[in-house]
Design a protein around this motif. Structure first.
Motif, PDB file in Angstrom:
ATOM      1  N   HIS A  17      12.389  56.399  56.994  1.00  0.00           N
ATOM      2  CA  HIS A  17      12.501  57.763  56.489  1.00  0.00           C
ATOM      3  C   HIS A  17      13.885  57.938  55.873  1.00  0.00           C
ATOM      4  CE1 HIS A  17      11.535  62.037  56.286  1.00  0.00           C
ATOM      5  NE2 HIS A  17      12.687  62.319  56.837  1.00  0.00           N
ATOM      6  N   ARG A  18      13.936  58.218  54.582  1.00  0.00           N
ATOM      7  CA  ARG A  18      15.211  58.384  53.889  1.00  0.00           C
ATOM      8  C   ARG A  18      15.216  59.699  53.128  1.00  0.00           C
ATOM      9  NH1 ARG A  18      18.782  54.158  53.109  1.00  0.00           N
ATOM     10  NH2 ARG A  18      18.144  52.154  53.999  1.00  0.00           N
ATOM     11  N   VAL A  19      16.142  60.574  53.504  1.00  0.00           N
ATOM     12  CA  VAL A  19      16.354  61.837  52.806  1.00  0.00           C
ATOM     13  C   VAL A  19      17.862  62.061  52.722  1.00  0.00           C
ATOM     14  CG1 VAL A  19      14.179  62.925  53.492  1.00  0.00           C
ATOM     15  CG2 VAL A  19      16.183  63.119  54.990  1.00  0.00           C
ATOM     16  N   PHE A  20      18.281  62.969  51.864  1.00  0.00           N
ATOM     17  CA  PHE A  20      19.710  63.231  51.740  1.00  0.00           C
ATOM     18  C   PHE A  20      20.232  63.920  53.000  1.00  0.00           C
ATOM     19  CE2 PHE A  20      23.211  66.126  50.764  1.00  0.00           C
ATOM     20  CZ  PHE A  20      24.151  65.214  50.296  1.00  0.00           C
ATOM     21  N   SER A  21      21.281  63.340  53.594  1.00  0.00           N
ATOM     22  CA  SER A  21      21.912  63.916  54.783  1.00  0.00           C
ATOM     23  C   SER A  21      23.198  63.153  55.056  1.00  0.00           C
ATOM     24  CB  SER A  21      20.978  63.805  56.001  1.00  0.00           C
ATOM     25  OG  SER A  21      21.682  64.124  57.196  1.00  0.00           O
ATOM     26  N   THR A  22      24.219  63.855  55.556  1.00  0.00           N
ATOM     27  CA  THR A  22      25.459  63.176  55.935  1.00  0.00           C
ATOM     28  C   THR A  22      25.268  62.350  57.204  1.00  0.00           C
ATOM     29  OG1 THR A  22      26.184  65.196  57.091  1.00  0.00           O
ATOM     30  CG2 THR A  22      26.973  64.863  54.841  1.00  0.00           C
ATOM     31  N   TRP A  23      24.114  62.440  57.830  1.00  0.00           N
ATOM     32  CA  TRP A  23      23.810  61.590  58.995  1.00  0.00           C
ATOM     33  C   TRP A  23      23.569  60.149  58.567  1.00  0.00           C
ATOM     34  CZ3 TRP A  23      22.509  59.320  63.503  1.00  0.00           C
ATOM     35  CH2 TRP A  23      22.823  59.998  64.691  1.00  0.00           C
ATOM     36  N   ILE A  24      23.452  59.914  57.271  1.00  0.00           N
ATOM     37  CA  ILE A  24      23.192  58.572  56.774  1.00  0.00           C
ATOM     38  C   ILE A  24      24.228  57.579  57.280  1.00  0.00           C
ATOM     39  CG2 ILE A  24      24.522  58.837  54.624  1.00  0.00           C
ATOM     40  CD1 ILE A  24      21.104  57.098  54.824  1.00  0.00           C
ATOM     41  N   PHE A  39      27.144  65.060  69.137  1.00  0.00           N
ATOM     42  CA  PHE A  39      27.539  66.219  68.330  1.00  0.00           C
ATOM     43  C   PHE A  39      27.808  65.739  66.907  1.00  0.00           C
ATOM     44  CE2 PHE A  39      28.669  67.276  72.619  1.00  0.00           C
ATOM     45  CZ  PHE A  39      28.560  68.655  72.741  1.00  0.00           C
ATOM     46  N   HIS A  40      27.083  66.284  65.946  1.00  0.00           N
ATOM     47  CA  HIS A  40      27.314  65.888  64.557  1.00  0.00           C
ATOM     48  C   HIS A  40      28.382  66.781  63.914  1.00  0.00           C
ATOM     49  CE1 HIS A  40      25.777  65.211  60.225  1.00  0.00           C
ATOM     50  NE2 HIS A  40      26.547  64.208  60.591  1.00  0.00           N
ATOM     51  N   ASP A  41      29.015  66.262  62.857  1.00  0.00           N
ATOM     52  CA  ASP A  41      29.992  67.005  62.041  1.00  0.00           C
ATOM     53  C   ASP A  41      31.240  67.410  62.805  1.00  0.00           C
ATOM     54  OD1 ASP A  41      28.556  66.824  59.682  1.00  0.00           O
ATOM     55  OD2 ASP A  41      27.418  68.647  60.073  1.00  0.00           O
ATOM     56  N   VAL A  42      31.710  66.568  63.708  1.00  0.00           N
ATOM     57  CA  VAL A  42      32.900  66.904  64.496  1.00  0.00           C
ATOM     58  C   VAL A  42      34.197  66.680  63.716  1.00  0.00           C
ATOM     59  CG1 VAL A  42      31.799  66.501  66.722  1.00  0.00           C
ATOM     60  CG2 VAL A  42      32.961  64.598  65.564  1.00  0.00           C
ATOM     61  N   GLN A  43      34.067  66.212  62.466  1.00  0.00           N
ATOM     62  CA  GLN A  43      35.240  66.090  61.602  1.00  0.00           C
ATOM     63  C   GLN A  43      35.101  66.928  60.339  1.00  0.00           C
ATOM     64  OE1 GLN A  43      37.829  64.825  62.625  1.00  0.00           O
ATOM     65  NE2 GLN A  43      37.381  63.180  64.064  1.00  0.00           N
ATOM     66  N   ALA A  44      34.038  67.724  60.246  1.00  0.00           N
ATOM     67  CA  ALA A  44      33.788  68.528  59.047  1.00  0.00           C
ATOM     68  C   ALA A  44      34.566  69.838  59.120  1.00  0.00           C
ATOM     69  CB  ALA A  44      32.292  68.804  58.915  1.00  0.00           C
ATOM     70  N   ARG A  45      35.603  69.943  58.310  1.00  0.00           N
ATOM     71  CA  ARG A  45      36.430  71.153  58.296  1.00  0.00           C
ATOM     72  C   ARG A  45      36.224  71.870  56.969  1.00  0.00           C
ATOM     73  NH1 ARG A  45      41.692  69.948  61.948  1.00  0.00           N
ATOM     74  NH2 ARG A  45      40.828  68.247  63.200  1.00  0.00           N
ATOM     75  N   LEU A  46      35.084  72.484  56.828  1.00  0.00           N
ATOM     76  CA  LEU A  46      34.739  73.209  55.618  1.00  0.00           C
ATOM     77  C   LEU A  46      33.994  74.478  55.996  1.00  0.00           C
ATOM     78  CD1 LEU A  46      31.619  71.529  53.980  1.00  0.00           C
ATOM     79  CD2 LEU A  46      32.559  70.731  56.124  1.00  0.00           C
ATOM     80  N   GLN A  47      33.995  75.430  55.067  1.00  0.00           N
ATOM     81  CA  GLN A  47      33.382  76.730  55.299  1.00  0.00           C
ATOM     82  C   GLN A  47      33.843  77.282  56.654  1.00  0.00           C
ATOM     83  OE1 GLN A  47      29.105  76.752  54.452  1.00  0.00           O
ATOM     84  NE2 GLN A  47      29.355  74.946  53.169  1.00  0.00           N
ATOM     85  N   PHE A  86      31.741  62.554  58.229  1.00  0.00           N
ATOM     86  CA  PHE A  86      31.868  63.898  58.806  1.00  0.00           C
ATOM     87  C   PHE A  86      31.945  63.892  60.320  1.00  0.00           C
ATOM     88  CE2 PHE A  86      30.292  66.962  55.245  1.00  0.00           C
ATOM     89  CZ  PHE A  86      31.363  66.559  54.465  1.00  0.00           C
ATOM     90  N   GLY A  87      31.933  62.700  60.917  1.00  0.00           N
ATOM     91  CA  GLY A  87      32.183  62.588  62.345  1.00  0.00           C
ATOM     92  C   GLY A  87      30.957  62.726  63.230  1.00  0.00           C
TER      93      GLY A  87
END
Length: 267
Positions: free
Chosen positions: A17-24, A156-164, A188-189
């Motif tokens: 299963h391949r879709v756009f995601s920063t989890w890639i 925990f996903h996105d533990v380095q995402a410092r946006l919005q 994005f951590g």
């Protein structure tokens, strides 16, 4: 003694299963973690298009793991993903039915509504990836932590995402001072937290590498570097396969063009 770590994701993992995601960037680790833990109960909070969740499910199926997986999501979107239509749920639901029928279930509801369906100290692997404000992540952790089995893992996903107004990074910083944790900084951590307790005598090799104690700083750095390269290797392998397929299709089309057209004989 030097430990040679060669996990299953390197040997035979090819995402179905391949879709756009920063989890890639974390797919190899997600596959290896499930394969190593062999969880009886896995729960994901926030599934969207299903990239991380179906990686977990693929690991369960391909490694003959006798367990159950649950994806909790409204499949309607939020302020960070924007609202999306019914096609997202239809796509996720169809892929789930076609590939993981019998052990994977989609729970289309709010996280708090799903709480009553799980006993305390029952979930072996929990993935928190819902709304990413500080308040939302901290509430999800507080509500679901009692449901996790002693010695269990919380991602925990996105533990380095410092946006919005993302606040997962801030909450993760607080947790690292209070719990046994491991942090992947790329993509994005991704934070890995282990709940105290449980029988750790028979820990799989991956958990030993993730939580080696105070003397494991070099091992931790090596593990981080390994999964950065594993992610790049997976993507490069996919690109090569895609290019080869395109070349084969072009060659086939060119060969068909050169075939002589037989003239129809008259009566």
């Amino acid at each position: 003694m030097t430990i040679v770590y060669m996990p299953p994701s390197i040997r035979h993992f090819d995402p179905l299963h391949r879709v756009f995601s920063t989890w890639i960037d974390h797919l190899p680790f997600g596959y290896d973690l499930v394969t190593a833990m062999r969880p009886k109960l896995l729960v994901e909070l926030g599934t969207h298009k299903g990239l991380s969740y179906f990686t977990f499910c693929q690991a369960m199926k391909e490694n003959d793991i006798d367990g159950l997986c649950y994806a909790v999501d409204t499949f309607e979107g939020d302020a960070h993903t924007d609202k999306y239509d019914e096609s997202v749920f239809s796509m996720v639901n169809n892929h789930n039915r076609q590939n993981y029928h019998g052990f994977s279930y989609l729970m289309r509801m709010f996280f708090n509504e799903a709480l009553r369906h799980f006993d305390e100290d029952s979930i072996e692997l929990l993935h928190i990836d819902g709304f990413h404000t500080y308040e939302a992540v901290s509430e999800d952790f507080a509500n679901w932590y009692p449901k996790v089995k002693p010695g269990g893992i919380i991602l925990f996903h996105d533990v380095q995402a410092r946006l919005q107004d993302f606040g997962a990074w801030k909450f993760w910083q607080e947790l690292t001072g209070q719990h046994e944790t491991f942090t992947f900084n790329h993509g994005f951590g991704l934070g890995v937290l282990r709940k105290p307790g449980g029988d750790r005598q028979n820990d799989p090799e991956l958990l030993k590498l993730l939580f080696p104690g105070e003397s494991g700083e070099e091992a931790a750095a090596n593990l981080r570097a390994f999964y950065v390269h594993a992610s790049k290797h997976m993507e490069n392998t996919h690109k090569v396969k895609r290019l080869r397929k395109l070349e084969e299709e072009k060659a086939k089309a060119k060969a068909n063009e050169k075939k002589p057209v037989k003239a129809k004989s008259g009566k």
